[in-house]
Design an enzyme around this catalytic site. Sequence first.
Site: not given
Ligand code: MG
Length: 447
Positions: A94, A235, A237, A239
Site C-alpha cells: 500500500s 496511494d 495500490d 484503494d
Molecule cells: Mg492502500
Amino acid sequence: MRLFGTNGVRGVVGRDMTPEFATRLGRAIGIFFNGCVAIASDARNSGPMIKNATASGIMSSGVDVIDLGITPTPSMQYYVRTHNLSGGVMITASHNPPEFNGIKCVGPSGRELTRDDEEKIESLFSEGAECVRWDSVGALTYDASATESYVGAIIARTDVSVIRSAKLTVVMDCANGASFGSAPMLLEKLGVKVITMNTRVCKIPSHPSEPTEDNLSDLISKVKETNADLGIAHDGDADRAMFVADDGKFVGGDKSLSVMAKYILSKKSGIVVTPVSSSSMVDDVVNENGGTVIRTAVGSPTVARVMLENDAIFGGEENGGMIFAEHQLCRDGAMAAAKMMECIAKNGPLSKQLSSLPSYHTEKRKTDCPDAVKEKLLEHLAAVYKDVKTDRTDGLKMIYGDGWVLARPSGTEPKFRIYSESKDKDVAVRRANEAEAKAKQFLESFN
Ligand code: MG
C-alpha cells in the site's frame, strides 16, 4: 505464529519478505482456498519476484492461479467476485516505503479475510505442507483484462453525461503506483480534461505513496497552476483517494468523507459506517441529511463487514478510504474519484461544498510505545479517565459535551496515538496535551 497485520502480511524485501517466505505462504494460501485464485501486484519493483514466488507456492498446493498483472487492489477484488473464484491475493504494501512489500488475501466476495481465516492460513504455514505430486500441480494463466473491466464497472455506476457536460479539468497523481493504467483510462472515459502525474513505474516513487498534504505538494502546485477543478491522489495500490479542491487547498479525509456521505445521502437515505476515529463532522452531515451513522473499530475490513451486516449504503475512513455498497464492499480509490467528479459536476466547486461543512479542530499525536506495553497503557488511561464518559469500541474514547479524545494503540507499528477533537481549537489542544502527558508519564515508569 502471527503473520497477518491489519492489512495483510508486510515486510522489508530481502529481509523478512523473501521469495522463500512467499512460496511457503503461497502454499498455505493455496491449501486454504482449495480452488482457483487470482493474483495481482502494485507497481513496486519487487512485485514480480514476490508475486511469482507466491503464485508458485499456490500452484504447489495443487491450485490454479490467474495472474492479472499490475492492477489496483479493488480491481483484483472486483475480478475475484465477478469470476466466481475461491479467492484473491494482492502483492502490495500500500503506502509503505519502496523497500516494503506485502501479501494480502481476499475471499470469494472480494472482501478481506476475517481474522479466523487468517489464523487458518497461519497454522497451515506453520505446519509447512509438502509440494503436491507432479500431476497435481496447479496451472498458471494470464488475464490482462482486469483493469479494463474494473474501469467499465465504475463507468456503469457513474453519471457520465453530467461529468462530460461539466467540462472538468482534473490533475491525477498516481504516485507511481498501481493506478498508472486504470486512473488515466477512467478519466478519459469520463470525458474530463486530464493532466497526469507520476504515472511511470519506477524503483523510487517521485514522492512517498502515503497521500498526505506534505507528500502532495507537486499536485497542489499543479492544481493551482492549471486552474484545475480537482486534484486526485491515490496511494500505492489505489484503494484510497485524497483530493485537492479547486482553490488549491488539500482536502482532509474527514472532509472528503463528509462531502461524499452528503452526496450519497442526497440520492438514497440509509446507514453510513465509519470508525470511531473519524470526525464528528460525519455525524453532523449524515444526521442533517436524514441518514444514520454506525461507528466501528478502526480498519476498512471492519467497516466493510459492518456495512454488510447493516445493509449500509456508504462507509469510509479519514485516510481517504471510501466504500460504495452499490459497487463493492471494499475500499475503492477509482470509485471515490469518479463519485467525487460526479458530485462536483452536479453540486458545483468542491471549495464551495467544503465551506458549508461544520468546522472542527482535530489534534493528532503519536508517541513511541512498545507493543508489550500498549494494553497496559490503555488500561492505565481508562483508570485515569474513569469519571469521564467513555466508549471502548476501539481503544479508549473519552466523550465530552464539546468534543472527544481517542487514545488508541497503533495496529501496525510500536506507537500509541491520541486524537483530540473539538469545535474549539484551544479545547482540543489542551485535552491532547493532557492525555499525551499522562501517557508519557506512564511510559516513563517502564524505562
Ligand atoms: Mg492502500
